[in-house]
Scaffold this motif. Structure first.
Motif, mmCIF file in Angstrom:
data_model
loop_
_atom_site.group_PDB
_atom_site.id
_atom_site.type_symbol
_atom_site.label_atom_id
_atom_site.label_comp_id
_atom_site.label_asym_id
_atom_site.label_seq_id
_atom_site.Cartn_x
_atom_site.Cartn_y
_atom_site.Cartn_z
ATOM 1 N N GLU A 1 0.827 -1.203 0.000
ATOM 2 C CA GLU A 1 0.000 0.000 0.000
ATOM 3 C C GLU A 1 0.864 1.257 0.000
ATOM 4 O OE1 GLU A 1 -3.405 2.332 0.056
ATOM 5 O OE2 GLU A 1 -3.457 0.149 0.041
ATOM 6 N N VAL B 1 1.214 1.264 -4.142
ATOM 7 C CA VAL B 1 -0.090 1.850 -4.479
ATOM 8 C C VAL B 1 -0.087 3.366 -4.323
ATOM 9 C CG1 VAL B 1 -2.544 1.903 -3.901
ATOM 10 C CG2 VAL B 1 -1.324 -0.287 -3.944
ATOM 11 N N LYS B 2 0.316 3.868 -3.160
ATOM 12 C CA LYS B 2 0.257 5.314 -2.907
ATOM 13 C C LYS B 2 1.172 6.112 -3.835
ATOM 14 C CE LYS B 2 -2.831 5.672 0.377
ATOM 15 N NZ LYS B 2 -4.119 6.367 0.118
ATOM 16 N N GLU C 1 -0.357 6.183 -7.222
ATOM 17 C CA GLU C 1 -1.506 7.097 -7.215
ATOM 18 C C GLU C 1 -1.034 8.543 -7.329
ATOM 19 O OE1 GLU C 1 -5.431 8.129 -4.444
ATOM 20 O OE2 GLU C 1 -3.827 6.854 -3.665
ATOM 21 N N ARG D 1 -6.717 -3.754 -5.242
ATOM 22 C CA ARG D 1 -6.526 -2.456 -4.601
ATOM 23 C C ARG D 1 -5.721 -1.519 -5.507
ATOM 24 N NH1 ARG D 1 -4.661 -2.438 1.615
ATOM 25 N NH2 ARG D 1 -6.094 -4.205 1.529
ATOM 26 N N TYR D 2 -4.695 -2.059 -6.134
ATOM 27 C CA TYR D 2 -3.890 -1.265 -7.077
ATOM 28 C C TYR D 2 -4.765 -0.741 -8.207
ATOM 29 C CZ TYR D 2 -0.232 -0.258 -10.549
ATOM 30 O OH TYR D 2 0.583 0.354 -11.496
ATOM 31 N N GLU E 1 -7.995 -0.285 -8.312
ATOM 32 C CA GLU E 1 -9.048 0.628 -7.866
ATOM 33 C C GLU E 1 -8.518 1.977 -7.406
ATOM 34 O OE1 GLU E 1 -11.114 -1.433 -4.811
ATOM 35 O OE2 GLU E 1 -12.071 -2.869 -6.170
ATOM 36 N N GLN E 2 -7.333 1.987 -6.794
ATOM 37 C CA GLN E 2 -6.879 3.195 -6.100
ATOM 38 C C GLN E 2 -5.910 4.065 -6.888
ATOM 39 O OE1 GLN E 2 -5.431 2.490 -2.107
ATOM 40 N NE2 GLN E 2 -7.150 1.158 -1.593
ATOM 41 N N THR E 3 -5.140 3.496 -7.791
ATOM 42 C CA THR E 3 -4.034 4.255 -8.368
ATOM 43 C C THR E 3 -4.457 5.240 -9.444
ATOM 44 O OG1 THR E 3 -3.609 2.468 -9.946
ATOM 45 C CG2 THR E 3 -2.313 2.463 -7.902
#
Length: 344
Positions: free
Chosen positions: A218, A222-223, A226, A254-255, A257-259
């Motif tokens: 994360e 991911v962050k 993003e 998660r990658y 959906e979020q990035t």
């Protein structure tokens, strides 16, 4: 489909085709005799990447031979570190080496304008390729993701267990975050320059995303990705962006959906049905075929190609590999794979 329609680009916009567009990571490379001849003209690999005439030719070679739907810029994810003064070099039999960065300040010695100017041969290559590509071929620019480039910077080489970089994340979190922020900003401008030069789409390679704990994935993958996508969009880039978090496993959803990526690349280990479950409906996917099947060829390869096509028939799908084409891959097997993908 009209002759000039960019099938790959249309797929990234959400279109679904019975026979998906195809390109292959490392499609320009050591399995092609014409590439080996071209490579011999450069004094070293960096010289090759920084020579627009040679890099343009390398980008175009697999398009001429295979008629791929996508051409990916011939460059390397470590050019950013080279521009930062980390003395990137490629050692035969050992791979890339860089002077390790002990602190974030080691990556922040030059103004961003200087870094971008040092990488200007790359934009020249993009411009040259753009004028020579068939009108239906999508040109893909790319960069390394912040975490993956940071791993090279900290470890000083590839092919490690990333323990030095992962320990830094635990022991010196603020300095590592500063490193990632520097790489986010520089990479965003680098991708914008490629887009301005004519790239139709962009790709972000996170080659070292595997083996991270959930919270580390994360924070480190991911962050920062993003942040990178947000910054690229702030700079006015509208081209679609494919993210490839190799080895992300259960964190793929998660990658995706979020990035903020447009589409995701799938490595070989990801079950296709799982990818369908966790990647948001309608999001384009790319990849998954084991590169070793291109060496094996035959019915085993054909069967797996058809399985992947069938799995993704109800979503936008770009056919690709789970990793790059290997040097020992027979050209005839790539040709056969392309025929099967296209239903010929």
């Amino acid at each position: 489909m009209s002759q000039s329609e960019k099938k790959l680009l249309e797929t990234l916009k959400g279109r679904i085709y019975e026979h998906p567009p195809v390109w292959m990571m490392r499609q320009a490379g050591r399995h092609l005799p014409e590439y080996l001849e071209l490579r011999s003209r450069a004094k070293d690999f960096l010289d090759f990447c920084y020579s627009p005439s040679l890099a343009t030719e390398a980008t175009l070679q697999p398009i001429r031979r295979y008629g791929m739907d996508g051409a990916i810029l011939f460059a390397d994810i470590l050019l950013i570190l080279d521009a930062m003064g980390r003395n990137v070099r490629f050692v035969a039999g050992e791979g890339p080496k860089v002077d390790p960065a002990e602190r974030a300040s080691d990556l922040d010695k030059f103004p961003i304008e200087t870094l971008l100017d040092r990488m200007s041969p790359v934009y020249e290559t993009v411009s040259r390729v753009k004028t020579q590509l068939p009108s239906e071929t999508t040109l893909i620019g790319f960069a390394g993701a912040p975490w993956t480039v940071a791993v090279y910077a900290i470890e000083g080489k590839g092919g490690t267990d990333k323990s030095k970089a992962r320990l830094k994340a635990y022991q010196e979190p603020d300095d590592l975050d500063a490193m990632l922020d520097i790489l986010v900003e520089t990479t965003a401008h680098y991708l914008k320059a490629q887009a301005d030069a004519g790239a139709d789409a962009l790709m972000v390679f996170d080659s070292w995303a595997e083996g991270l704990s959930e919270n580390s994935m994360e924070r480190l993958v991911v962050k920062p990705t993003e942040k990178l996508i947000e910054r690229v969009r702030e700079l006015g880039v509208t081209q679609p962006i494919i993210g490839f978090p190799r080895g992300s496993g259960a964190m793929l959803g998660r990658y995706a959906e979020q990035t903020g990526v447009t589409g995701v690349g799938l490595d070989t280990a990801l079950p296709v049905n799982y990818a369908n479950e966790v990647v948001p409906k309608g999001m384009p996917v790319q990849g998954n075929l084991d590169p070793l099947l291109l060496i094996a060829g035959g019915n085993e390869m054909d069967s797996r190609i058809r399985q992947i096509k069938a799995a993704f028939k109800n979503r936008p799908h770009i056919f690709n590999l789970g990793h790059g084409v290997t040097p020992q891959t027979p050209i005839a097997n790539v040709e056969r794979a392309v025929r099967v993908i296209r239903g010929d």
